[in-house]
Design a protein around this motif. Sequence first.
Motif, PDB file in Angstrom:
ATOM      1  N   SER A  12      -7.639   9.563  -1.178  1.00  0.00           N
ATOM      2  CA  SER A  12      -7.851   8.350  -1.960  1.00  0.00           C
ATOM      3  C   SER A  12      -7.940   7.175  -0.982  1.00  0.00           C
ATOM      4  O   SER A  12      -7.633   7.301   0.208  1.00  0.00           O
ATOM      5  CB  SER A  12      -6.704   8.138  -2.942  1.00  0.00           C
ATOM      6  OG  SER A  12      -5.519   7.859  -2.229  1.00  0.00           O
ATOM      7  N   LYS A  13      -8.323   6.025  -1.485  1.00  0.00           N
ATOM      8  CA  LYS A  13      -8.434   4.838  -0.630  1.00  0.00           C
ATOM      9  C   LYS A  13      -7.075   4.528   0.003  1.00  0.00           C
ATOM     10  O   LYS A  13      -6.987   4.236   1.194  1.00  0.00           O
ATOM     11  CB  LYS A  13      -8.926   3.647  -1.459  1.00  0.00           C
ATOM     12  CG  LYS A  13      -9.056   2.370  -0.688  1.00  0.00           C
ATOM     13  CD  LYS A  13     -10.505   2.015  -0.579  1.00  0.00           C
ATOM     14  CE  LYS A  13     -10.639   0.645   0.036  1.00  0.00           C
ATOM     15  NZ  LYS A  13     -11.383   0.698   1.259  1.00  0.00           N
ATOM     16  N   ALA A  14      -6.000   4.609  -0.798  1.00  0.00           N
ATOM     17  CA  ALA A  14      -4.648   4.326  -0.289  1.00  0.00           C
ATOM     18  C   ALA A  14      -4.249   5.326   0.796  1.00  0.00           C
ATOM     19  O   ALA A  14      -3.671   4.949   1.821  1.00  0.00           O
ATOM     20  CB  ALA A  14      -3.644   4.356  -1.432  1.00  0.00           C
ATOM     21  N   GLU A  15      -4.574   6.627   0.580  1.00  0.00           N
ATOM     22  CA  GLU A  15      -4.243   7.644   1.576  1.00  0.00           C
ATOM     23  C   GLU A  15      -5.048   7.441   2.855  1.00  0.00           C
ATOM     24  O   GLU A  15      -4.532   7.627   3.962  1.00  0.00           O
ATOM     25  CB  GLU A  15      -4.505   9.039   1.004  1.00  0.00           C
ATOM     26  CG  GLU A  15      -3.561   9.427  -0.109  1.00  0.00           C
ATOM     27  CD  GLU A  15      -4.000  10.671  -0.866  1.00  0.00           C
ATOM     28  OE1 GLU A  15      -3.118  11.389  -1.370  1.00  0.00           O
ATOM     29  OE2 GLU A  15      -5.228  10.909  -0.965  1.00  0.00           O
ATOM     30  N   GLU A  16      -6.294   7.047   2.696  1.00  0.00           N
ATOM     31  CA  GLU A  16      -7.156   6.781   3.842  1.00  0.00           C
ATOM     32  C   GLU A  16      -6.602   5.627   4.678  1.00  0.00           C
ATOM     33  O   GLU A  16      -6.525   5.697   5.906  1.00  0.00           O
ATOM     34  CB  GLU A  16      -8.555   6.436   3.327  1.00  0.00           C
ATOM     35  CG  GLU A  16      -9.668   6.765   4.258  1.00  0.00           C
ATOM     36  CD  GLU A  16     -11.007   6.564   3.565  1.00  0.00           C
ATOM     37  OE1 GLU A  16     -11.365   5.387   3.304  1.00  0.00           O
ATOM     38  OE2 GLU A  16     -11.675   7.571   3.294  1.00  0.00           O
ATOM     39  N   GLU A  17      -6.189   4.551   4.014  1.00  0.00           N
ATOM     40  CA  GLU A  17      -5.628   3.388   4.713  1.00  0.00           C
ATOM     41  C   GLU A  17      -4.295   3.723   5.365  1.00  0.00           C
ATOM     42  O   GLU A  17      -4.004   3.254   6.475  1.00  0.00           O
ATOM     43  CB  GLU A  17      -5.484   2.217   3.743  1.00  0.00           C
ATOM     44  CG  GLU A  17      -6.830   1.627   3.338  1.00  0.00           C
ATOM     45  CD  GLU A  17      -6.712   0.575   2.250  1.00  0.00           C
ATOM     46  OE1 GLU A  17      -5.583   0.297   1.783  1.00  0.00           O
ATOM     47  OE2 GLU A  17      -7.765   0.029   1.866  1.00  0.00           O
ATOM     48  N   ALA A  18      -3.468   4.543   4.694  1.00  0.00           N
ATOM     49  CA  ALA A  18      -2.185   4.948   5.271  1.00  0.00           C
ATOM     50  C   ALA A  18      -2.406   5.759   6.551  1.00  0.00           C
ATOM     51  O   ALA A  18      -1.687   5.564   7.544  1.00  0.00           O
ATOM     52  CB  ALA A  18      -1.381   5.759   4.257  1.00  0.00           C
ATOM     53  N   CYS A  19      -3.405   6.634   6.550  1.00  0.00           N
ATOM     54  CA  CYS A  19      -3.724   7.412   7.754  1.00  0.00           C
ATOM     55  C   CYS A  19      -4.206   6.491   8.871  1.00  0.00           C
ATOM     56  O   CYS A  19      -3.851   6.683  10.035  1.00  0.00           O
ATOM     57  CB  CYS A  19      -4.782   8.470   7.451  1.00  0.00           C
ATOM     58  SG  CYS A  19      -4.170   9.878   6.527  1.00  0.00           S
ATOM     59  N   ARG A  20      -5.003   5.512   8.515  1.00  0.00           N
ATOM     60  CA  ARG A  20      -5.522   4.569   9.506  1.00  0.00           C
ATOM     61  C   ARG A  20      -4.374   3.767  10.126  1.00  0.00           C
ATOM     62  O   ARG A  20      -4.327   3.572  11.342  1.00  0.00           O
ATOM     63  CB  ARG A  20      -6.541   3.629   8.850  1.00  0.00           C
ATOM     64  CG  ARG A  20      -7.403   2.911   9.870  1.00  0.00           C
ATOM     65  CD  ARG A  20      -8.531   2.103   9.244  1.00  0.00           C
ATOM     66  NE  ARG A  20      -9.398   2.941   8.407  1.00  0.00           N
ATOM     67  CZ  ARG A  20      -9.719   2.660   7.139  1.00  0.00           C
ATOM     68  NH1 ARG A  20      -9.276   1.573   6.555  1.00  0.00           N
ATOM     69  NH2 ARG A  20     -10.512   3.468   6.471  1.00  0.00           N
ATOM     70  N   GLU A  21      -3.402   3.335   9.301  1.00  0.00           N
ATOM     71  CA  GLU A  21      -2.262   2.563   9.801  1.00  0.00           C
ATOM     72  C   GLU A  21      -1.382   3.395  10.735  1.00  0.00           C
ATOM     73  O   GLU A  21      -0.868   2.887  11.725  1.00  0.00           O
ATOM     74  CB  GLU A  21      -1.422   2.043   8.634  1.00  0.00           C
ATOM     75  CG  GLU A  21      -2.063   0.908   7.872  1.00  0.00           C
ATOM     76  CD  GLU A  21      -1.245   0.513   6.650  1.00  0.00           C
ATOM     77  OE1 GLU A  21      -0.095   0.982   6.512  1.00  0.00           O
ATOM     78  OE2 GLU A  21      -1.773  -0.260   5.835  1.00  0.00           O
TER      79      GLU A  21
END
Length: 134
Positions: A12-21
């Motif tokens: 999901s968008k949130a999971e994608e951003e969490a991985c990026r962080e």
Amino acid sequence: MKKIFFYNFLPSKAEEEACRERNTTWIVTRYLVEIRDIYPAPIIDLQNPWTIKKMITHYETVVRKLVLPFAMAFEHIFRYWTLDTIRLVTSGHRKNINLWDVTEENNPKNYQNEGILVEMLPNGDYALVCVDLF
């Protein structure tokens, strides 16, 4: 109800951003779900339940485990178990079961509470661990 693994290939968008962080890569996850089966489950014959006929290989004799392919386990065993029981086995735990050896059809042997277990193998298949059977 049929049990299958649901794979989450796309984050999901949130999971994608969490991985990026965290500067990590997305890892595909899976979880067990129940779905309505298009075809009804085979009716169990109470006089002959859980019949799985299989030729035993040399490997199975040596390791004393009856190997059941992933598809066979899900189609002929897991569809009759509860979701919690299957989650236990698919997470790496062992489950005690009863087993009938019908090699001699006139004199079947019931292995009950004698160390008969279902376990998941490292390759994703399953095995009936049945030392006394061999």
